[in-house]
Design a protein around this motif. Structure first.
Motif, PDB file in Angstrom:
ATOM      1  N   GLN A   1      -1.213  14.145  -5.840  1.00  0.00           N
ATOM      2  CA  GLN A   1      -1.232  12.868  -6.558  1.00  0.00           C
ATOM      3  C   GLN A   1      -1.247  13.110  -8.055  1.00  0.00           C
ATOM      4  O   GLN A   1      -2.019  13.928  -8.561  1.00  0.00           O
ATOM      5  CB  GLN A   1      -2.455  12.049  -6.170  1.00  0.00           C
TER       6      GLN A   1
ATOM      7  N   GLN B   1       2.638   9.784  -5.703  1.00  0.00           N
ATOM      8  CA  GLN B   1       2.814  11.135  -5.194  1.00  0.00           C
ATOM      9  C   GLN B   1       4.091  11.767  -5.740  1.00  0.00           C
ATOM     10  O   GLN B   1       5.084  11.102  -5.978  1.00  0.00           O
ATOM     11  CB  GLN B   1       2.874  11.121  -3.673  1.00  0.00           C
TER      12      GLN B   1
ATOM     13  N   GLN C   1       1.258   4.169  -2.959  1.00  0.00           N
ATOM     14  CA  GLN C   1       0.993   5.570  -2.644  1.00  0.00           C
ATOM     15  C   GLN C   1       2.210   6.447  -2.904  1.00  0.00           C
ATOM     16  O   GLN C   1       2.095   7.552  -3.426  1.00  0.00           O
ATOM     17  CB  GLN C   1       0.552   5.708  -1.179  1.00  0.00           C
ATOM     18  N   SER C   2       3.381   5.990  -2.548  1.00  0.00           N
ATOM     19  CA  SER C   2       4.574   6.799  -2.781  1.00  0.00           C
ATOM     20  C   SER C   2       4.894   6.885  -4.271  1.00  0.00           C
ATOM     21  O   SER C   2       5.477   7.858  -4.723  1.00  0.00           O
ATOM     22  CB  SER C   2       5.757   6.225  -2.010  1.00  0.00           C
TER      23      SER C   2
ATOM     24  N   VAL D   1       0.828  -1.207   0.000  1.00  0.00           N
ATOM     25  CA  VAL D   1       0.000   0.000   0.000  1.00  0.00           C
ATOM     26  C   VAL D   1       0.858   1.251   0.000  1.00  0.00           C
ATOM     27  O   VAL D   1       0.648   2.183  -0.789  1.00  0.00           O
ATOM     28  CB  VAL D   1      -0.968  -0.011   1.209  1.00  0.00           C
ATOM     29  N   PHE D   2       1.853   1.302   0.883  1.00  0.00           N
ATOM     30  CA  PHE D   2       2.716   2.474   0.925  1.00  0.00           C
ATOM     31  C   PHE D   2       3.561   2.614  -0.333  1.00  0.00           C
ATOM     32  O   PHE D   2       3.853   3.723  -0.769  1.00  0.00           O
ATOM     33  CB  PHE D   2       3.621   2.453   2.170  1.00  0.00           C
TER      34      PHE D   2
END
Length: 191
Positions: free
Chosen positions: A124, A118, A114-115, A110-111
């Motif tokens: 985003q 971004q 997301q990274s 998940v991280f």
């Protein structure tokens, strides 16, 4: 190597006097010779009884003479109460550690996504999708191998096909009417 030559000699594919001399002198080769003959006899089904009449009795004796494994009884509740704390906890730690590993893998996934989405200022950006669904050529290709790729009918072929279908339907209707009239006349004459 000598056993391979012995097998070949038994099959008639190899002949050598040196092998015969070593066969007469070597006890291990003689035992192999007997085993190969036994295997050949069984494979060719040349003997009706290979195991002998006392085979079942010998097997029963061997089974009875085998040592039985030592059976361990389950601990009583009193014995369980006397066990150390870590041994009691051992049954719970294994499943919990598996869940912890699975959760950490999900968290990293998940991280990571997301990274990836971004930029430096925290906004985003979806310039490139994470899952690319179109091929590199940006052309949609057929999924089925059975679909014809070059046999696309032209307008003239479609019209010709439509005419043939209409002619077949007209012929069917004419035959149905004719046969119905004949059937009605035949049933009227029999009554």
């Amino acid at each position: 190597m000598q056993k391979e030559l012995l097998s070949a000699y038994l099959d008639g594919e190899y002949q050598n006097d040196y092998l015969l001399d070593s066969l007469c002198q070597d006890e291990e080769l003689q035992q192999a010779w007997n085993r190969y003959h036994l295997v050949r006899t069984v494979m060719r089904k040349e003997t009706p009884v290979l195991l002998g009449t006392d085979f079942t009795a010998k097997m029963a004796e061997l089974i009875e003479s085998e040592p039985t494994p030592h059976l361990v009884a389950q601990p009583t509740p009193i014995e369980v109460g006397k066990q150390p704390f870590m041994q009691k906890l051992k049954g719970w730690l294994a499943p919990l550690s598996q869940v912890a590993v699975a959760a950490s893998v999900c968290l990293v996934a998940v991280f990571g996504v997301q990274s990836y989405l971004q930029t430096d200022n925290g906004v985003q950006v979806a310039d490139n999708p994470v899952l690319q669904t179109l091929p590199f050529t940006n052309n949609v290709q057929q999924v089925s191998y059975n679909a014809p790729s070059q046999d696309v009918p032209t307008q003239a072929q479609l019209e010709q096909q439509s005419k043939r279908i209409n002619m077949m339907l007209q012929n069917y209707e004419l035959q149905r009417r004719t046969n119905t009239q004949q059937l009605n006349e035949t049933t009227a004459n029999h009554e």
